[in-house]
Motif scaffolding. Structure first.
Motif, PDB file in Angstrom:
ATOM      1  N   LYS A 182       2.970  -3.381  -5.991  1.00  9.08           N
ATOM      2  CA  LYS A 182       3.641  -4.678  -5.972  1.00  9.08           C
ATOM      3  C   LYS A 182       5.162  -4.533  -6.039  1.00  9.08           C
ATOM      4  O   LYS A 182       5.890  -5.170  -5.280  1.00  9.08           O
ATOM      5  CB  LYS A 182       3.139  -5.514  -7.156  1.00  9.08           C
ATOM      6  CG  LYS A 182       3.580  -6.940  -7.137  1.00  9.08           C
ATOM      7  CD  LYS A 182       3.358  -7.580  -8.495  1.00  9.08           C
ATOM      8  CE  LYS A 182       4.373  -7.062  -9.475  1.00  9.08           C
ATOM      9  NZ  LYS A 182       4.159  -7.532 -10.840  1.00  9.08           N
ATOM     10  N   GLY A 183       5.617  -3.667  -6.943  1.00 11.87           N
ATOM     11  CA  GLY A 183       7.055  -3.509  -7.152  1.00 11.87           C
ATOM     12  C   GLY A 183       7.764  -3.070  -5.876  1.00 11.87           C
ATOM     13  O   GLY A 183       8.822  -3.586  -5.519  1.00 11.87           O
ATOM     14  N   PHE A 184       7.151  -2.135  -5.174  1.00 14.03           N
ATOM     15  CA  PHE A 184       7.777  -1.627  -3.951  1.00 14.03           C
ATOM     16  C   PHE A 184       7.787  -2.723  -2.882  1.00 14.03           C
ATOM     17  O   PHE A 184       8.758  -2.866  -2.142  1.00 14.03           O
ATOM     18  CB  PHE A 184       7.019  -0.390  -3.465  1.00 14.03           C
ATOM     19  CG  PHE A 184       7.749   0.358  -2.386  1.00 14.03           C
ATOM     20  CD1 PHE A 184       8.984   0.938  -2.642  1.00 14.03           C
ATOM     21  CD2 PHE A 184       7.215   0.476  -1.116  1.00 14.03           C
ATOM     22  CE1 PHE A 184       9.665   1.628  -1.654  1.00 14.03           C
ATOM     23  CE2 PHE A 184       7.893   1.165  -0.111  1.00 14.03           C
ATOM     24  CZ  PHE A 184       9.116   1.733  -0.388  1.00 14.03           C
ATOM     25  N   ASN A 210       0.539   7.818  -9.930  1.00 14.72           N
ATOM     26  CA  ASN A 210       0.854   6.654 -10.767  1.00 14.72           C
ATOM     27  C   ASN A 210      -0.171   5.546 -10.582  1.00 14.72           C
ATOM     28  O   ASN A 210      -0.514   4.840 -11.530  1.00 14.72           O
ATOM     29  CB  ASN A 210       2.246   6.133 -10.428  1.00 14.72           C
ATOM     30  CG  ASN A 210       3.328   7.030 -11.000  1.00 14.72           C
ATOM     31  OD1 ASN A 210       3.048   7.856 -11.871  1.00 14.72           O
ATOM     32  ND2 ASN A 210       4.546   6.891 -10.503  1.00 14.72           N
ATOM     33  N   GLY A 244       5.407  14.841 -10.883  1.00 17.69           N
ATOM     34  CA  GLY A 244       5.911  14.092 -12.032  1.00 17.69           C
ATOM     35  C   GLY A 244       5.299  12.730 -12.218  1.00 17.69           C
ATOM     36  O   GLY A 244       5.900  11.850 -12.806  1.00 17.69           O
ATOM     37  N   LEU A 275       0.687   4.315  -2.532  1.00 21.45           N
ATOM     38  CA  LEU A 275       0.031   5.522  -2.019  1.00 21.45           C
ATOM     39  C   LEU A 275       0.909   6.423  -1.156  1.00 21.45           C
ATOM     40  O   LEU A 275       0.417   7.392  -0.590  1.00 21.45           O
ATOM     41  CB  LEU A 275      -1.205   5.111  -1.190  1.00 21.45           C
ATOM     42  CG  LEU A 275      -2.225   4.217  -1.889  1.00 21.45           C
ATOM     43  CD1 LEU A 275      -3.162   3.581  -0.862  1.00 21.45           C
ATOM     44  CD2 LEU A 275      -3.037   4.994  -2.896  1.00 21.45           C
ATOM     45  N   MET A 276       2.225   6.146  -1.029  1.00 20.75           N
ATOM     46  CA  MET A 276       2.938   6.856   0.033  1.00 20.75           C
ATOM     47  C   MET A 276       3.285   8.299  -0.299  1.00 20.75           C
ATOM     48  O   MET A 276       3.623   9.071   0.590  1.00 20.75           O
ATOM     49  CB  MET A 276       4.174   6.089   0.474  1.00 20.75           C
ATOM     50  CG  MET A 276       5.348   6.099  -0.461  1.00 20.75           C
ATOM     51  SD  MET A 276       6.688   5.189   0.317  1.00 20.75           S
ATOM     52  CE  MET A 276       7.744   4.868  -1.054  1.00 20.75           C
ATOM     53  N   GLU A 290       3.321  11.419  -5.999  1.00 16.04           N
ATOM     54  CA  GLU A 290       3.702  10.827  -7.272  1.00 16.04           C
ATOM     55  C   GLU A 290       3.149   9.418  -7.386  1.00 16.04           C
ATOM     56  O   GLU A 290       2.585   9.023  -8.400  1.00 16.04           O
ATOM     57  CB  GLU A 290       5.234  10.789  -7.400  1.00 16.04           C
ATOM     58  CG  GLU A 290       5.667  10.287  -8.762  1.00 16.04           C
ATOM     59  CD  GLU A 290       7.142   9.926  -8.814  1.00 16.04           C
ATOM     60  OE1 GLU A 290       7.856  10.204  -7.828  1.00 16.04           O
ATOM     61  OE2 GLU A 290       7.562   9.368  -9.825  1.00 16.04           O
ATOM     62  N   ARG A 291       3.286   8.659  -6.285  1.00 12.16           N
ATOM     63  CA  ARG A 291       2.825   7.277  -6.334  1.00 12.16           C
ATOM     64  C   ARG A 291       1.297   7.199  -6.409  1.00 12.16           C
ATOM     65  O   ARG A 291       0.757   6.341  -7.088  1.00 12.16           O
ATOM     66  CB  ARG A 291       3.363   6.507  -5.136  1.00 12.16           C
ATOM     67  CG  ARG A 291       4.825   6.108  -5.342  1.00 12.16           C
ATOM     68  CD  ARG A 291       5.399   5.415  -4.130  1.00 12.16           C
ATOM     69  NE  ARG A 291       6.814   5.115  -4.324  1.00 12.16           N
ATOM     70  CZ  ARG A 291       7.261   3.984  -4.851  1.00 12.16           C
ATOM     71  NH1 ARG A 291       6.412   3.061  -5.229  1.00 12.16           N
ATOM     72  NH2 ARG A 291       8.555   3.784  -5.004  1.00 12.16           N
ATOM     73  N   HIS A 329      -1.278  -3.413  -8.586  1.00  9.17           N
ATOM     74  CA  HIS A 329      -0.246  -3.434  -9.628  1.00  9.17           C
ATOM     75  C   HIS A 329       0.848  -2.427  -9.327  1.00  9.17           C
ATOM     76  O   HIS A 329       2.018  -2.663  -9.581  1.00  9.17           O
ATOM     77  CB  HIS A 329      -0.875  -3.125 -10.992  1.00  9.17           C
ATOM     78  CG  HIS A 329      -1.610  -4.290 -11.562  1.00  9.17           C
ATOM     79  ND1 HIS A 329      -1.081  -5.550 -11.584  1.00  9.17           N
ATOM     80  CD2 HIS A 329      -2.829  -4.391 -12.134  1.00  9.17           C
ATOM     81  CE1 HIS A 329      -1.942  -6.380 -12.135  1.00  9.17           C
ATOM     82  NE2 HIS A 329      -3.023  -5.709 -12.478  1.00  9.17           N
ATOM     83  N   SER A 330       0.443  -1.287  -8.824  1.00  6.90           N
ATOM     84  CA  SER A 330       1.361  -0.195  -8.632  1.00  6.90           C
ATOM     85  C   SER A 330       2.228  -0.431  -7.398  1.00  6.90           C
ATOM     86  O   SER A 330       3.397  -0.071  -7.365  1.00  6.90           O
ATOM     87  CB  SER A 330       0.535   1.085  -8.473  1.00  6.90           C
ATOM     88  OG  SER A 330       1.260   2.167  -8.883  1.00  6.90           O
ATOM     89  N   TYR A 364       2.415   9.937 -13.667  1.00  8.12           N
ATOM     90  CA  TYR A 364       1.881   9.722 -15.014  1.00  8.12           C
ATOM     91  C   TYR A 364       0.392  10.002 -15.094  1.00  8.12           C
ATOM     92  O   TYR A 364      -0.242   9.712 -16.091  1.00  8.12           O
ATOM     93  CB  TYR A 364       2.152   8.285 -15.460  1.00  8.12           C
ATOM     94  CG  TYR A 364       3.619   7.991 -15.523  1.00  8.12           C
ATOM     95  CD1 TYR A 364       4.397   8.564 -16.531  1.00  8.12           C
ATOM     96  CD2 TYR A 364       4.234   7.181 -14.585  1.00  8.12           C
ATOM     97  CE1 TYR A 364       5.753   8.329 -16.582  1.00  8.12           C
ATOM     98  CE2 TYR A 364       5.584   6.928 -14.627  1.00  8.12           C
ATOM     99  CZ  TYR A 364       6.347   7.510 -15.623  1.00  8.12           C
ATOM    100  OH  TYR A 364       7.684   7.284 -15.681  1.00  8.12           O
ATOM    101  N   PHE A 376       0.826  -1.210   0.000  1.00  9.29           N
ATOM    102  CA  PHE A 376       0.000   0.000   0.000  1.00  9.29           C
ATOM    103  C   PHE A 376       0.857   1.256   0.000  1.00  9.29           C
ATOM    104  O   PHE A 376       0.521   2.252  -0.622  1.00  9.29           O
ATOM    105  CB  PHE A 376      -0.952  -0.008   1.204  1.00  9.29           C
ATOM    106  CG  PHE A 376      -2.093  -0.967   1.007  1.00  9.29           C
ATOM    107  CD1 PHE A 376      -3.119  -0.661   0.123  1.00  9.29           C
ATOM    108  CD2 PHE A 376      -2.125  -2.195   1.664  1.00  9.29           C
ATOM    109  CE1 PHE A 376      -4.161  -1.552  -0.087  1.00  9.29           C
ATOM    110  CE2 PHE A 376      -3.165  -3.080   1.463  1.00  9.29           C
ATOM    111  CZ  PHE A 376      -4.184  -2.760   0.584  1.00  9.29           C
ATOM    112  N   LYS A 377       2.001   1.169   0.701  1.00 10.67           N
ATOM    113  CA  LYS A 377       2.906   2.315   0.658  1.00 10.67           C
ATOM    114  C   LYS A 377       3.377   2.571  -0.760  1.00 10.67           C
ATOM    115  O   LYS A 377       3.403   3.693  -1.234  1.00 10.67           O
ATOM    116  CB  LYS A 377       4.129   2.050   1.538  1.00 10.67           C
ATOM    117  CG  LYS A 377       3.985   2.539   2.954  1.00 10.67           C
ATOM    118  CD  LYS A 377       5.305   2.305   3.659  1.00 10.67           C
ATOM    119  CE  LYS A 377       5.452   3.172   4.867  1.00 10.67           C
ATOM    120  NZ  LYS A 377       6.745   2.899   5.520  1.00 10.67           N
ATOM    121  N   THR A 427      -2.285   3.989 -13.472  1.00 10.53           N
ATOM    122  CA  THR A 427      -2.297   2.555 -13.765  1.00 10.53           C
ATOM    123  C   THR A 427      -3.734   2.049 -13.838  1.00 10.53           C
ATOM    124  O   THR A 427      -4.068   1.180 -14.640  1.00 10.53           O
ATOM    125  CB  THR A 427      -1.562   1.777 -12.650  1.00 10.53           C
ATOM    126  OG1 THR A 427      -0.293   2.386 -12.452  1.00 10.53           O
ATOM    127  CG2 THR A 427      -1.370   0.325 -13.032  1.00 10.53           C
TER     128      THR A 427
END
Lengths: 509, 368, 362
Positions: free
Chosen positions: B309-311, B57, B192, B49-50, B53-54, B306-307, B194, B45-46, B61
C-alpha cells in the motif's frame, strides 16, 4: 366445459445439482376443492409448491391461474396473485403481537404512524368468520404452536389469498389441534377458497381432501378421487409397493429389570416441578409406551433419564446400577441409548458427514481412535455397516453431509446408530415424527426387533396409534405424574385418551 | 479423498473470484478518485514483491496475521467467536518479551522458552473468557473484548514499570539479538528484510492446526460442539471443557502471534496500542473459510496489501486514506463469498440441467 | 492453493508491465524545474490531527506553495519500527529523499534509516536517532530538532495567570514523558512567576495535575476535564493529544451553558478547535511548538544547500520556535503585550525556565 381450474401447473421440471426434484409434473386445482399432494419425504412436493409460491423458477413447464399463463418470480408476486403458503416452519417474530406479525410487510399507514387498530379489527373479523379463535393482541411467544399456525393462516387470509398451500400442517399439532385445523379448512372451502394440502398422512387426506395427486421420486404417479380410493391403494402409490399397517409382534416373556425409576422429581426450565414422584420399571423384552399429551413432563423425564438434566430427588437405576448422578457418557456406557425427540437439534451434527455422525458417542473407542488420531478406515467400516443394515439412503454414501439426507433417512441414521451400540435400554422419543409410511414401518420393525432380542425399549410418543400398536405395556403421564400403567391389550383408544386427559384408571402392572 | 477434491477446488474458486471482485471494486474506487487502477495495483504488488527485501517484508507482515487468523478460525470451528485476538496477542507478546529481556540462555533454548511464554500468556487470555463462558455463560464476544482492554492496560502498566527502554518512552527495552526471532542468515538472504523465524513457525503451526482439526479425535470433538452444541451434549461430550480448551488454544495461537510481532517483526513491545492484527485476523479467518490452509494464504494476501500500500501511495496520487479505503473495500468484497457461492450454484444447476435435458437422462436423487 | 499465488503473481507481473510501459512514455516531457521531493511519514494519528502530523505537514505545504517542493506523506500500517522504516523505504524508492518525521516514536526508525539510506536526508522532529539505548547518533544526513516545551508552557502559564488574575488551574497530560512533563513544569513556573511578580493569584493543586496515560482516550479526557471543572478549576492546560480533545469537548459543553471555563491548548494554535458558538472559543491561548516552522526551515536550508546535517537543533524563544500564538482573541491586548515582554526576558536569558521538575508539586 366447466370453468378453467384456478391453478394449473403443467409439465413442471426442476433440477438441482445431482437430482431432478420435479420431472414433468402436472397438477390442477379447481375452485373450492382440497387437493392433497401426497408423497414420501423428499419426493418433490415441497419443491413443486415452492415453484408455485415463486421461491424457485421451473426449468420447464407453465403455470396458469384461472386459465391465464403467468410467471411467478417471488413470494410477493404469488401473494398478489392470491396464492398464500402456510409453511411447515412458521416465519413469525416472537416478540411481536399477532396483529403486528400479520400486517408485517404491508403495514397500514395513518399519517406517519401505523394504524394497528383497524388492522386488529379486521383480523378479529376474519378470525371469527373462519372460526380461528385468535386474539390479535397476544404476543406470539405467549401462544401455542397450534395458535401460531392459525396466525400464519390469518396472514394469508388477511392478504386475500384465494389459494392456500399448507405444507405438512399437522406435523406439529396435537390430535385435538388437528381436528380443529380440519374444521378451519372446511370453513375456508365453504367460503370459496381452494386448498392444496401437502402431506404424507393418509388419514388426513381421507378426512378432508377431494382429490389426491401422488408424487414419487420427482415423478407424477397419478391423481385420484379420494372418495373412490382406499388408503391402502394411496399408500401403495406413494411408496411403490404394498404397505402393511399392522405391526406383527409375537408375545414373549419379559426378562430382568433394566430400568428402574424410583420416586423421581425433576424441575424444568421454568423452575416448576416437571416430573413428580415418578415410579416406573422397564423390563428387558418389552416395549413400554409412555403416552401423554405434549408438555406433560415427557421431555423432562427423558432428559433426566439420559442425563441432559439434573434430578431433583429420586433414583434412576440401569441394570441395577445407580446412574442418578452419572454423566451422559457414563450412562451410555451403562447400556443406555437415546433416540432424541428433535433429530436435527440433538441427534445429528448436520454439518458432519454421515459416517462422522455414526461415531458421535463412541468416537473415543479404541476402534476409532489411534493415539488421538481418527481411524478413518474403521469409521468407514462402521458407517457402511449401519448404512447397509438400516437402509440409510445417502447420495454420496458415508461422505454425504447429514444435512442433505431426507428427514426419514436422518431418522434412520440415528436409529441405526443407537441400535448399533447394542443397548440394553433404548429410549425412543417420537421416533417416527414427520416420517413417511415406509420409514415408519421400517423403524417400528427395528424397535420390535430390539424387544425380541431381550432388550428394553421405552417408547415416548404423542401419537396414540403408535403407542397402542407397539407397546406391551402402556404408562400414561399427565402433569408430570404417572397416572396409569396398563397392559396394552387391556386398553383401547378411548380409555387411553381419557387417561391422557388426566382421568386415572385403576393402576395395574 | 477423491470425493473431497472438487469441494476444495470449489472453495478456492469462490475465494479467487471474491478476491478478484474486491480488486475490481477497488479499481472502480481508484477511477472515481481520478487515479489509474492499473498503475495503482501494479505499484501495490510491486511494493509488496518487487525485490527480495520487499518479499521478505511482506511475509513478515503476514506472519502475525497468520497467527491471529488461525486463532479466530480455530475458535470459529468450535463455534466460538474470538474477538480477543488483539489482547491475546498482546498478552503473549508481553510474556515472550519479559522472558526475552530477563532470561539468559543460549538462543535456541531462549527462543523455545519465549515461545512457551507466549503460549502461556495468550492461552491464559483465551482461557479466561472460555472459563467464564463455560461456567457462567458469559458471551465470549463480550469477555474477549474486555480481555483486550485488560491486556492493553496490563501492558501499559507493566512495560514502563519493569521493561522500559532507557531512551524510549512508549516502548520496552530493545530485545537483544539473542532473543530475537530474526536470524542473520535470513536477514542477509533477503537483503535486510524483517522476515524472521516466526514465519516458519506460522507455517508449521498452520499445518499442526490443520491436522488437529481434520485428523484428530480432539478436533472431531471440538468441531462437533461448534456445529451443534446440543448434539455434542446429547452425545456425552464435555462441552464446557471443550469451550475452555478451544478458547485456550485460540488464545495461545494469537499469543504466538505476539511473539512473532514483538520479537520478530518489531524489536520491542509498545504501550498504548491495541494491535490491529487481532481484528484483521477476523477478516483473514473469514476470507480463509476458517480453514488453516485458507488462513495461511489469505494472510499472505493481506500481507501483500498492507505491505504494498505504501509504495502505491508513494508512486501515485492516491492518498494514504484512499489506500486504506481501497483495502477495506477489497476485504469487504472478499467477504461476499456467500453471494458468489450462490451464483456458482445457479450456474452449476443450469449446466447440469442442460446436460440432462440434452441426453434426456434423469438423474435420480440418492434416496428418499 | 498454489494457483492462488500464481494468479496473484501473474496479476502483479501484468500490471507491472503495463505501468512500466506507460512510465517510459510519460517520462520524456518532464524535464522542467527540478523540485525537491519531500516526503513525510505520519505518526499514529491522522494527517489532520491538529497536532504533530498536521503541524509538520503544514510546514511542508508552505514550502510547497513557494513552488520549489513536491510533497508526499505516507501513513504506516502500524507503529513499530519496522512499519516506519518500511514507509521510509517506500518514500525513498519513489524518489522522495528528503524525509521529515514527526515525533519521538521515529527515533529508532530514523537511526536505522540514516545508515540504510545514506544519500537521503532526514529531519526528526522532537527526537534523536538511537538504536534503542543510550548510543544516540545523529548521522551526517540527519537533523534532530527539539523544542523548549518548558518555555512554551511558561509563557502560556504567564498568559493564563494574567488573563484570569485569580483562580485555579489544572493540567491534563497524555503519557508521562519528557515533552509533556516539560510543558507541565514550565506552565507551573509561569503561574508562579506571574503570582510572584505580576500581582496575580492563580494556583494549581497537585491533585489537579493528571497524566491520563495515553494520547488517544477522548472519553477519558472528557471525564477528567469534567472532574476538574466540578472541583472548581477554571482553566485546564491540556498536553494530551486526543485526551485533550475530550477535555475541550467538555469545556465547550459547559461554555454553552454559560459556565466560565477555559482550556489552554498545546503544540499548535488550537483556537479554532475550541469554538462553540459563532467565533467564541474556549481556548484561552495555546502553548505552541512551531513545528511547521521547523519543517519549513529545514526544507529551505536544504534548498539553499546548507542542510545542518549531524546537528541537534533546539527550537526555543531565541529562534522563535516556541511561544503563544500571534493572535489570541481571548486575551486582552494588555495581557498579550505583557506576555511579549516576558517572552523577551526569557529570550534574553533574564528569566531562566527550568526543564526539570525541581521542587514543583508534580
Amino acid at each position: 366445459m366447466e370453468n378453467p381450474p384456478i391453478i394449473e401447473m403443467k409439465g413442471i421440471r426442476k433440477g438441482f445439482p445431482g437430482i431432478v426434484a420435479n420431472d414433468d409434473i402436472t397438477i390442477t386445482l379447481q375452485k373450492g376443492e382440497v387437493l392433497a399432494l401426497l408423497g414420501e419425504n423428499g419426493a418433490g412436493k415441497s419443491t413443486l409448491m415452492s415453484i408455485l409460491f415463486g421461491l424457485y423458477r421451473p426449468d420447464r413447464g407453465t403455470i396458469s391461474i384461472k386459465g391465464k399463463e403467468v410467471q411467478i418470480s417471488s413470494p410477493t408476486q404469488a401473494n398478489d396473485m392470491g396464492i398464500g403458503m402456510v409453511h411447515q416452519h412458521f416465519k413469525l417474530v416472537h416478540n411481536f403481537t399477532i396483529t403486528e406479525n400479520i400486517v408485517l410487510g404491508l403495514e397500514p399507514r395513518k399519517g406517519l404512524g401505523m394504524d394497528l387498530e383497524s388492522a386488529s379489527k379486521r383480523i378479529k373479523q376474519l378470525s371469527e368468520h373462519y372460526g380461528l379463535n385468535v386474539d390479535p393482541d397476544e404476543k406470539i411467544e405467549d401462544v401455542s404452536v397450534g395458535m401460531q399456525q392459525r396466525v400464519e393462516i390469518l396472514k394469508m387470509l388477511y392478504r386475500d389469498a384465494e389459494v392456500l398451500i399448507f405444507d405438512e400442517p399437522t406435523a406439529v399439532l396435537t390430535p385435538q389441534e388437528i381436528q380443529d385445523l380440519m374444521k378451519i379448512m372446511k370453513n375456508m372451502i365453504d367460503e370459496g377458497k381452494s386448498i392444496i394440502l401437502i402431506t404424507h398422512k393418509l388419514k388426513e387426506i381421507k378426512a378432508i381432501a377431494d382429490r389426491c395427486t401422488v408424487i414419487r421420486r420427482g415423478k407424477l404417479i397419478g391423481t385420484v378421487d379420494v372418495a373412490d380410493t382406499s388408503t391402502e391403494a394411496m399408500a401403495e402409490m406413494m411408496v411403490g409397493r404394498e404397505v402393511s399397517f399392522t405391526v406383527d409382534k409375537e408375545d414373549r416373556e419379559v426378562d430382568k429389570k433394566v430400568l428402574e425409576i424410583q420416586g423421581l422429581n425433576v424441575i424444568n426450565r421454568r423452575g416448576v416441578m416437571g416430573v413428580k414422584d415418578f415410579w416406573l420399571d422397564v423390563y428387558g423384552g418389552e416395549i413400554l409406551g409412555l403416552a401423554g399429551v405434549d408438555g406433560n413432563g415427557q421431555t423432562e423425564l427423558v432428559e433426566a433419564l439420559t442425563g441432559l438434566t439434573r434430578v431433583e430427588s429420586g433414583k434412576i437405576l440401569i441394570n441395577g446400577k445407580d446412574v442418578t448422578h452419572s454423566n451422559i457418557r457414563e450412562r451410555i456406557e451403562s447400556g443406555l441409548a437415546h433416540i432424541p425427540e428433535d433429530r436435527q437439534k440433538r441427534g445429528l451434527v448436520l454439518d458432519y458427514s454421515v459416517e462422522d455422525n455414526f461415531i458421535l458417542e463412541n468416537y473415543g473407542d479404541d476402534r476409532f481412535n489411534t493415539y488421538g488420531f481418527m481411524n478413518r478406515g474403521a469409521i468407514r467400516e462402521n458407517s457402511e455397516a449401519i448404512i447397509l443394515d438400516f437402509d440409510v439412503r445417502a447420495g454420496q454414501g458415508s461422505d454425504t453431509p447429514a444435512r442433505s439426507l431426507s428427514g426419514g433417512n436422518q431418522q434412520k441414521a440415528i436409529v441405526g446408530r443407537e441400535i448399533s451400540h447394542n443397548p440394553d435400554l433404548l429410549i425412543a422419543v417420537q421416533p417416527t415424527r414427520g416420517l413417511d409410511v415406509g420409514s415408519i414401518e421400517y423403524i417400528h420393525k427395528r424397535l420390535i426387533e430390539q424387544r425380541d432380542s431381550g432388550k428394553a425399549v421405552l417408547l415416548v410418543s404423542l401419537e396414540l396409534d403408535e403407542i397402542l400398536d407397539l407397546s406391551d405395556r402402556i404408562a400414561v403421564i399427565s402433569h408430570g405424574e404417572l397416572i396409569g400403567l396398563v397392559n396394552a391389550d387391556e386398553i383401547d383408544e378411548n380409555e387411553a385418551g381419557l387417561m391422557m386427559a388426566g382421568v386415572a384408571k385403576g393402576s395395574k402392572s | 479423498m477423491k470425493l473431497k477434491l472438487p469441494h476444495m477446488h470449489r472453495t478456492m474458486t469462490v475465494h479467487l473470484i471474491a478476491v478478484f471482485l474486491g480488486l475490481a471494486a477497488g479499481a472502480v474506487f481508484m477511477i472515481s478518485t481520478g487515479n489509474n487502477p492499473f498503475a495503482g495495483y501494479a505499484y501495490l504488488f510491486k511494493g509488496a514483491l518487487m525485490n527480495y527485501e520487499r518479499i521478505g517484508n511482506t511475509l513478515a507482515t503476514a506472519t502475525p496475521l497468520i497467527f491471529t487468523g488461525l486463532s479466530v478460525a480455530f475458535a470459529f470451528n468450535t463455534g466460538l467467536f474470538n474477538i480477543g485476538a488483539s489482547g491475546q496477542l498482546l498478552a503473549g507478546g508481553l510474556c515472550a518479551t519479559a522472558v526475552g529481556l530477563t532470561v539468559v540462555l543460549p538462543k535456541p533454548l531462549l527462543l523455545l522458552l519465549m515461545l512457551l511464554a507466549a503460549i502461556v500468556g495468550g492461552g491464559l487470555w483465551g482461557f479466561i473468557p472460555g472459563f467464564l463462558k463455560a461456567l457462567f455463560n458469559v458471551h465470549e464476544v463480550v469477555a474477549t473484548i474486555m480481555m483486550n482492554w485488560i491486556a492493553y492496560w496490563v501492558v501499559n502498566y507493566t512495560v514502563p514499570a519493569y521493561f522500559k527502554g532507557e531512551f524510549l518512552e512508549t516502548e520496552s527495552r530493545k530485545i537483544p539479538d539473542i532473543a530475537s526471532l530474526r536470524v542473520p542468515w535470513l536477514t542477509e538472504l533477503l537483503d535486510g528484510s524483517y522476515l524472521n523465524l516466526g514465519f516458519f513457525i506460522a507455517i508449521f503451526v498452520s499445518l499442526v492446526i490443520w491436522v488437529i482439526l481434520k485428523k484428530t479425535v480432539l478436533g472431531y470433538e471440538l468441531k462437533a460442539a461448534g456445529f451443534n452444541r446440543h448434539a455434542a451434549e446429547y452425545a456425552g461430550m464435555k462441552v464446557n471443557r471443550n469451550i475452555v480448551l478451544s478458547m485456550t488454544i485460540a488464545g495461545a495461537l494469537a499469543g504466538i502471534g505476539g511473539l512473532s510481532l514483538y520479537a520478530g517483526y518489531a524489536v520491542n513491545i509498545q504501550i498504548g496500542i491495541l494491535p490491529n492484527q487481532g481484528f484483521d485476523g477476523i477478516a483473514v479467518s473469514l476470507l480463509g473459510a476458517n480453514s488453516p490452509i485458507g488462513v495461511l494464504f489469505t494472510a499472505l494476501f493481506f500481507g501483500i496489501l498492507h505491505s504494498g500500500k505504501g509504495f502505491m501511495n508513494a508512486m501515485t496520487e492516491i492518498p494514504p486514506e484512499i489506500g486504506e479505503t481501497i483495502i477495506a473495500i477489497l476485504i469487504y468484497f472478499a467477504a461476499t463469498k456467500i453471494l458468489i457461492e450462490r451464483f456458482l450454484d445457479k450456474m452449476n444447476t443450469r449446466f447440469v440441467n442442460r446436460i440432462s435435458v440434452q441426453t434426456g437422462e434423469v438423474i435420480e436423487k440418492g434416496g428418499n | 492453493m498454489k494457483k492462488a499465488l500464481i494468479v496473484l503473481f501473474a496479476l502483479a507481473l501484468v500490471f507491472g508491465g503495463l505501468v512500466s510501459c506507460k512510465k517510459k512514455a510519460a517520462e520524456a516531457p518532464e524535464v522542467t524545474v527540478e523540485k525537491l521531493k519531500v516526503g513525510m511519514v505520519t505518526d499514529a494519528g491522522t494527517i489532520d490531527d491538529k497536532s504533530f502530523n498536521q503541524g509538520t505537514w503544514e510546514g511542508i505545504l508552505r514550502a510547497s506553495a513557494e513552488g520549489t517542493v513536491s510533497e508526499k506523506y505516507l501513513k504506516p500500517t502500524g507503529t513499530t519500527e519496522a512499519d516506519y522504516v518500511k514507509e521510509i523505504g517506500n518514500l525513498y524508492d519513489a524518489g522522495y529523499k528528503f524525509i521529515v518525521t514527526p515525533g519521538f516514536k521515529f527515533e529508532t526508525a530514523i537511526f536505522a534509516a540514516q545508515t540504510k539510506y545514506p544519500d537521503a536526508r532526514f529531519v526528526l522532529i522532537d527526537g534523536i536517532p538511537h538504536p534503542g539505548d543510550w548510543n544516540a547518533v545523529v548521522g551526517d544526513n540527519t537533523v534532530s530538532i527539539f523544542f523548549a516545551e518548558h518555555e512554551s508552557g511558561f509563557l502560556a502559564g504567564v498568559a493564563t495567570a494574567l488573563q484570569l488574575g485569580e483562580g485555579e488551574a489544572g493540567f491534563i497530560g497524555g503519557m508521562e514523558i519528557p515533552p509533556v512533563q516539560k510543558f507541565n513544569w514550565g506552565f507551573q513556573q509561569g503561574l508562579a512567576y506571574a503570582n510572584d511578580n505580576l500581582d496575580t493569584n492563580v494556583l494549581i493543586k497537585a491533585e489537579n495535575i493528571i497524566y491520563q496515560g495515553t494520547f488517544s482516550e477522548v472519553a477519558a479526557g472528557q471525564q477528567l476535564g469534567a472532574g476538574m471543572f466540578d472541583k472548581g478549576v477554571d482553566v485546564i492546560f491540556c498536553a494530551a493529544g486526543g485526551v485533550g480533545l475530550g477535555a475541550i469537548n467538555e469545556a465547550k459543553a459547559r461554555a454553552k451553558k454559560n459556565e466560565d471555563v477555559w482550556i489552554v491548548g498545546v503544540d499548535v494554535d488550537q483556537y479554532a478547535h475550541g469554538i462553540y458558538e459563532g467565533d467564541k472559543s474556549i481556548i484561552l491561548t495555546s502553548a505552541m511548538k512551531y513545528i511547521d516552522v521547523a519543517a519549513y526551515d529545514m526544507i529551505q536550508a536544504e534548498i539553499e544547500g546548507n542542510f545542518p546535517g549531524g546537528q541537534i537543533l533546539t527550537m526555543d524563544s531565541t529562534n522563535a520556535g516556541v511561544g503563544i500564538p500571534p493572535g489570541n482573541p481571548n486575551l486582552d491586548s494588555s495581557v498579550e503585550n505583557k506576555v511579549a515582554d516576558v517572552f523577551n526576558l526569557v529570550k534574553s536569558g533574564s528569566i531562566v525556565v527550568s526543564a526539570e521538575q525541581g521542587n514543583l508539586v508534580k
